[in-house]
Motif scaffolding. Structure first.
Motif, mmCIF file in Angstrom:
data_model
loop_
_atom_site.group_PDB
_atom_site.id
_atom_site.type_symbol
_atom_site.label_atom_id
_atom_site.label_comp_id
_atom_site.label_asym_id
_atom_site.label_seq_id
_atom_site.Cartn_x
_atom_site.Cartn_y
_atom_site.Cartn_z
ATOM 1 N N GLU A 148 0.747 -1.089 0.104
ATOM 2 C CA GLU A 148 0.109 -0.025 -0.107
ATOM 3 C C GLU A 148 0.850 1.296 -0.068
ATOM 4 O O GLU A 148 2.123 1.148 0.439
ATOM 5 N N ILE B 270 0.744 5.546 0.868
ATOM 6 C CA ILE B 270 -0.212 6.819 1.334
ATOM 7 C C ILE B 270 0.163 8.008 0.773
ATOM 8 O O ILE B 270 1.067 8.532 0.420
ATOM 9 N N ASN C 111 -0.527 11.927 -0.872
ATOM 10 C CA ASN C 111 -0.654 13.180 -0.340
ATOM 11 C C ASN C 111 -2.060 13.967 0.030
ATOM 12 O O ASN C 111 -2.213 14.802 0.878
ATOM 13 N N GLU D 210 -4.608 12.136 1.085
ATOM 14 C CA GLU D 210 -5.276 11.485 1.999
ATOM 15 C C GLU D 210 -5.066 11.952 3.575
ATOM 16 O O GLU D 210 -4.273 12.549 3.996
ATOM 17 N N PRO E 151 -3.996 12.359 6.841
ATOM 18 C CA PRO E 151 -2.811 11.679 7.513
ATOM 19 C C PRO E 151 -3.098 10.760 8.610
ATOM 20 O O PRO E 151 -2.641 9.487 8.428
ATOM 21 N N ALA F 10 -5.183 7.593 7.468
ATOM 22 C CA ALA F 10 -4.373 6.742 6.461
ATOM 23 C C ALA F 10 -3.350 5.959 7.205
ATOM 24 O O ALA F 10 -3.048 4.716 6.961
ATOM 25 N N VAL F 11 -2.659 6.451 8.196
ATOM 26 C CA VAL F 11 -1.651 5.839 8.989
ATOM 27 C C VAL F 11 -2.381 4.561 9.834
ATOM 28 O O VAL F 11 -1.799 3.508 9.901
ATOM 29 N N LYS G 101 -4.035 2.019 6.934
ATOM 30 C CA LYS G 101 -3.123 1.443 5.738
ATOM 31 C C LYS G 101 -2.065 1.004 6.615
ATOM 32 O O LYS G 101 -0.601 1.499 6.289
ATOM 33 N N ALA H 235 1.264 0.005 4.447
ATOM 34 C CA ALA H 235 1.687 1.043 3.488
ATOM 35 C C ALA H 235 3.329 1.272 3.989
ATOM 36 O O ALA H 235 3.709 0.913 4.925
ATOM 37 N N SER I 75 4.353 11.778 1.993
ATOM 38 C CA SER I 75 3.506 12.532 2.796
ATOM 39 C C SER I 75 3.946 13.123 3.973
ATOM 40 O O SER I 75 3.974 12.346 4.766
ATOM 41 N N ALA J 131 1.372 12.396 7.110
ATOM 42 C CA ALA J 131 1.416 10.991 7.419
ATOM 43 C C ALA J 131 2.729 10.490 8.036
ATOM 44 O O ALA J 131 2.994 9.677 9.030
#
Length: 333
Positions: free
Chosen positions: A59, A61, A63, A65, A67, A70-71, A74, A77, A99, A102
């Protein structure tokens, strides 16, 4: 030494990232852990290099999304997986062009802050007339307390000393005027704190228009102000370049003149090249994390890894921790 590299972060990933990492492994004599899509990474590896290891992460992440979300969602990732490897001690540092949000969110969740630090800061180098200057915070904290700015000043001073070899860096506070009484309550209170700290060379306020004179080595501000400064400078640079190109195209005489002074343009461009500075550093996290520019090419990735290596070799993280402990009694509010 082993350094973890997010192979999927940035506009030119994984190609430029992998090439920069391979060059770093060869020239710096280190081992690299590339975290990302294994199949895509292998397309840019000519041969099996014992100094290069791949940790598969399917995966990515983006820019765009959120942060934190997403962390958390995912976990496979490249950014969260790389940060977990760093936390577990699998590598000494991590480098990513992914990101920023992120990386900060993941850094806080996974690495945490080291003792005494309330808020980490993002620090980056800018070219000036005399020498590069370090600015922090450039976006991690939109709101700060005076104590945060004092901690940024201490961390920035140590980082600059170790990376640039300046024994007593000149520290300034970004403000609307040079007088002590200028500014809002945040900077006025911070000014009083900074001038009392014994382990930094505080030299007063810095107006934004004077930043590029190069009279200060480290300049401190809250993340909201720092991010506006950063983006204004970037935008103005692009605007002036476009205006110059447009004027040159208007007249054949200008075009001929531009050819004559092309070496001058190239020299200025080289001084302004972000890839020379190795990216931004997250100071205050309990781990070494370097953020390269999103449009980084292999040269920028190489220099980001080089900065991370120097951070490890000089044991700057230990120096930061000890310095923050030392000033804890001096900055209570």
């Amino acid at each position: 030494m082993k350094i973890i590299v997010d192979a999927m972060g940035g506009d030119h990933a994984p190609g430029e990232v992998v090439l920069g990492a391979v060059n770093a492994a060869k020239e710096l004599g280190i081992n690299i852990v590339l975290v990302g899509n294994e199949e895509k990474i292998k397309l840019y590896l000519d041969e099996q290099d014992p100094r290069i290891e791949i940790v598969n992460a399917q995966e990515v992440i983006g820019n765009d999304e959120p942060p934190v979300m997403a962390v958390r969602t995912k976990k496979n990732a490249s950014i969260p997986k790389g940060l977990r490897l760093l936390k577990e001690g699998y590598g000494k540092a991590m480098v990513s062009a992914g990101s920023t949000g992120a990386l900060m969110a993941g850094g806080l969740f996974t690495l945490g802050r080291f003792e005494g630090i309330e808020r980490p800061a993002i620090a980056t180098m800018f070219p000036t007339r005399k020498k590069p200057a370090l600015l922090l915070d450039i976006g991690a904290n939109s709101e700060c307390k005076p104590k945060n700015l004092a901690q940024f000043a201490v961390m920035g001073s140590i980082y600059y000393r170790e990376i640039m070899g300046v024994e007593s860096p000149k520290v300034g506070l970004l403000n609307i005027g040079v007088e002590e009484e200028k500014g809002n309550s945040l900077v006025k209170t911070a000014y009083g704190m900074l001038k009392e700290l014994k382990n930094i060379n505080f030299c007063g306020n810095v107006e934004p228009r004077d930043f590029f004179d190069g009279n200060f080595d480290v300049v401190v501000c809250d993340g909201f102000t720092g991010n506006i400064f950063l983006k204004t400078v970037e935008g103005l640079g692009f605007f002036l370049l476009d205006q110059l190109k447009d004027e040159i195209k208007r007249n054949i005489t200008y075009a001929l003149g531009a050819l004559l002074i092309k070496p001058v343009f190239n020299a200025v461009k080289a001084k302004m090249d972000y890839s020379e500075y190795g990216g931004a550093m997250f100071l205050g996290l309990d781990g070494i994390l370097v953020k390269c520019h999103g449009s980084s090419d292999q040269k920028a990735i190489f220099n980001g890894i080089k900065v991370a290596k120097k951070f490890v070799e000089n044991d700057i993280l230990f120096e930061l921790k000890e310095a923050i402990k030392e000033i804890e009694g001096e900055i209570k509010c």
